[in-house]
Design a protein around this motif. Sequence first.
Motif, PDB file in Angstrom:
ATOM      1  N   ARG A 185      -3.748  -2.172  -0.236  1.00  0.00           N
ATOM      2  CA  ARG A 185      -3.255  -3.346   0.484  1.00  0.00           C
ATOM      3  C   ARG A 185      -2.072  -3.981  -0.249  1.00  0.00           C
ATOM      4  O   ARG A 185      -1.136  -4.476   0.386  1.00  0.00           O
ATOM      5  CB  ARG A 185      -4.388  -4.364   0.666  1.00  0.00           C
ATOM      6  CG  ARG A 185      -5.453  -3.905   1.653  1.00  0.00           C
ATOM      7  CD  ARG A 185      -6.448  -5.009   1.975  1.00  0.00           C
ATOM      8  NE  ARG A 185      -7.311  -5.332   0.838  1.00  0.00           N
ATOM      9  CZ  ARG A 185      -8.427  -4.681   0.534  1.00  0.00           C
ATOM     10  NH1 ARG A 185      -8.812  -3.644   1.265  1.00  0.00           N
ATOM     11  NH2 ARG A 185      -9.163  -5.064  -0.495  1.00  0.00           N
ATOM     12  N   THR A 186      -2.109  -3.982  -1.577  1.00  0.00           N
ATOM     13  CA  THR A 186      -1.011  -4.558  -2.354  1.00  0.00           C
ATOM     14  C   THR A 186       0.247  -3.719  -2.227  1.00  0.00           C
ATOM     15  O   THR A 186       1.358  -4.259  -2.060  1.00  0.00           O
ATOM     16  CB  THR A 186      -1.411  -4.664  -3.837  1.00  0.00           C
ATOM     17  OG1 THR A 186      -2.513  -5.565  -3.965  1.00  0.00           O
ATOM     18  CG2 THR A 186      -0.257  -5.176  -4.694  1.00  0.00           C
ATOM     19  N   LEU A 187       0.103  -2.397  -2.266  1.00  0.00           N
ATOM     20  CA  LEU A 187       1.269  -1.512  -2.284  1.00  0.00           C
ATOM     21  C   LEU A 187       1.773  -1.163  -0.889  1.00  0.00           C
ATOM     22  O   LEU A 187       2.968  -0.942  -0.700  1.00  0.00           O
ATOM     23  CB  LEU A 187       0.928  -0.229  -3.047  1.00  0.00           C
ATOM     24  CG  LEU A 187       0.539  -0.426  -4.520  1.00  0.00           C
ATOM     25  CD1 LEU A 187       0.029   0.894  -5.113  1.00  0.00           C
ATOM     26  CD2 LEU A 187       1.706  -0.955  -5.333  1.00  0.00           C
ATOM     27  N   GLY A 188       0.861  -1.068   0.084  1.00  0.00           N
ATOM     28  CA  GLY A 188       1.259  -0.810   1.467  1.00  0.00           C
ATOM     29  C   GLY A 188       1.129   0.641   1.879  1.00  0.00           C
ATOM     30  O   GLY A 188       1.060   1.558   1.051  1.00  0.00           O
ATOM     31  N   THR A 189       1.103   0.865   3.188  1.00  0.00           N
ATOM     32  CA  THR A 189       0.992   2.210   3.757  1.00  0.00           C
ATOM     33  C   THR A 189       2.133   3.083   3.262  1.00  0.00           C
ATOM     34  O   THR A 189       3.288   2.655   3.212  1.00  0.00           O
ATOM     35  CB  THR A 189       1.010   2.144   5.292  1.00  0.00           C
ATOM     36  OG1 THR A 189      -0.066   1.314   5.731  1.00  0.00           O
ATOM     37  CG2 THR A 189       0.847   3.525   5.907  1.00  0.00           C
ATOM     38  N   GLY A 190       1.803   4.322   2.923  1.00  0.00           N
ATOM     39  CA  GLY A 190       2.818   5.268   2.468  1.00  0.00           C
ATOM     40  C   GLY A 190       3.124   5.178   0.983  1.00  0.00           C
ATOM     41  O   GLY A 190       3.908   5.982   0.466  1.00  0.00           O
ATOM     42  N   SER A 191       2.514   4.234   0.293  1.00  0.00           N
ATOM     43  CA  SER A 191       2.774   4.077  -1.139  1.00  0.00           C
ATOM     44  C   SER A 191       2.086   5.190  -1.928  1.00  0.00           C
ATOM     45  O   SER A 191       1.224   5.909  -1.425  1.00  0.00           O
ATOM     46  CB  SER A 191       2.308   2.707  -1.620  1.00  0.00           C
ATOM     47  OG  SER A 191       0.924   2.542  -1.363  1.00  0.00           O
ATOM     48  N   THR A 192       2.476   5.292  -3.172  1.00  0.00           N
ATOM     49  CA  THR A 192       1.928   6.294  -4.094  1.00  0.00           C
ATOM     50  C   THR A 192       1.189   5.589  -5.216  1.00  0.00           C
ATOM     51  O   THR A 192       1.604   4.518  -5.663  1.00  0.00           O
ATOM     52  CB  THR A 192       3.064   7.143  -4.696  1.00  0.00           C
ATOM     53  OG1 THR A 192       3.801   7.763  -3.641  1.00  0.00           O
ATOM     54  CG2 THR A 192       2.527   8.209  -5.634  1.00  0.00           C
ATOM     55  N   LEU A 193       0.083   6.187  -5.672  1.00  0.00           N
ATOM     56  CA  LEU A 193      -0.652   5.657  -6.819  1.00  0.00           C
ATOM     57  C   LEU A 193      -0.903   6.790  -7.798  1.00  0.00           C
ATOM     58  O   LEU A 193      -1.430   7.840  -7.428  1.00  0.00           O
ATOM     59  CB  LEU A 193      -1.985   5.044  -6.374  1.00  0.00           C
ATOM     60  CG  LEU A 193      -2.895   4.507  -7.490  1.00  0.00           C
ATOM     61  CD1 LEU A 193      -2.253   3.314  -8.191  1.00  0.00           C
ATOM     62  CD2 LEU A 193      -4.266   4.107  -6.928  1.00  0.00           C
ATOM     63  N   ILE A 194      -0.524   6.567  -9.058  1.00  0.00           N
ATOM     64  CA  ILE A 194      -0.835   7.501 -10.140  1.00  0.00           C
ATOM     65  C   ILE A 194      -1.978   6.892 -10.934  1.00  0.00           C
ATOM     66  O   ILE A 194      -1.869   5.785 -11.459  1.00  0.00           O
ATOM     67  CB  ILE A 194       0.389   7.719 -11.057  1.00  0.00           C
ATOM     68  CG1 ILE A 194       1.606   8.168 -10.245  1.00  0.00           C
ATOM     69  CG2 ILE A 194       0.046   8.714 -12.152  1.00  0.00           C
ATOM     70  CD1 ILE A 194       1.425   9.478  -9.508  1.00  0.00           C
ATOM     71  N   VAL A 195      -3.094   7.631 -11.043  1.00  0.00           N
ATOM     72  CA  VAL A 195      -4.292   7.066 -11.658  1.00  0.00           C
ATOM     73  C   VAL A 195      -4.921   8.070 -12.617  1.00  0.00           C
ATOM     74  O   VAL A 195      -4.995   9.271 -12.321  1.00  0.00           O
ATOM     75  CB  VAL A 195      -5.301   6.609 -10.570  1.00  0.00           C
ATOM     76  CG1 VAL A 195      -5.676   7.748  -9.646  1.00  0.00           C
ATOM     77  CG2 VAL A 195      -6.553   5.988 -11.185  1.00  0.00           C
TER      78      VAL A 195
END
Length: 329
Positions: A185-195
């Motif tokens: 929700r913070t980053l938005g649709t289509g965003s990428t997350l490296i975890v």
Amino acid sequence: MNAPIPHLAPAAPLDGGPDRSFLQDVLSGLGAPRKQLSAKYFYDRRGSELFEAITRLPEYYPTRTELAILDRDGPEIAAGLPPGAALVEFGSGSTTKVRRLLPHLPDLAAYVPVDVSEEFLRSEADELGRDFPRLRVEPVAADFTRPFGLPDDLKDAPKAGFFPGSTLGNFEPEAAAALLGSFARTLGTGSTLIVGIDLVKDKAVLDAAYDDAAGVTADFNLNLLTRINRELGADFDLDGFSHQAFFDENLGRIEMHLVSRKSQLVTVAGVPFHFASGETIHTENSYKYTVPGFRALARAAGWEHARVWTDPDGLFSVHALKASTIRRH
């Protein structure tokens, strides 16, 4: 123990007295049918020093293994982020790990470290700005486990998130999925997350990582009682408790406990608590995942799995996720 967790919630004294939330959490935790204390309170100054010592122990593989993955695969990881992105690091703390990626991200719109410890956050941001003078650094003082806003002038930039250290493993799986949903929700649709995610492995390797031969992790665990004595007027006898850590294969998690060596009475802020011999205080969980297991968790939170990088021994993993569905709550 994965990464320092002071960044999840502060425990600072109020008006020179004991932190009321710290006191309340300790009283309620010790008053529970199965005694427990929150791992977020490990990290006073001494606890942070001990954790740094833990990361250098031969048995403790997560930190050096994740850094090796970022060093080896940093160009490929960075190539998967959208051009001109704002890179948001959740619970940034030290900038050691993001520094592995920044040389491969020359066109970032901004780096946005998010941390609840504002003084440390500003200090790290200033130092990073000196080392990367062309990088725009926009620190945000916030608790990343709660909703927060990004700088207004970055709202149109594509977003990427960075959450290293396997801190996600300190959350119960349901809470971990909820946190991943909040990141989406913070980053938005289509965003990428490296975890970063620690992997299930041989039980002996896991047990040793959390119960080292030098006893540093034991000191780290027991220091929580020292802190309670100092800040909350308790009278824990440290010689009356011992460190215990083990991997529960059924639950897929490391558990850390403090074990009472004898029948004893302890008071905290004048409130008495009885301990039977062998009774424990549960101080931390650290969940370990298989790659398919983490993919399923991420998918339930609205993230599609894009890539995974692991070390040659399969100890640790770094995942790239794409936000496909924003789940409002």
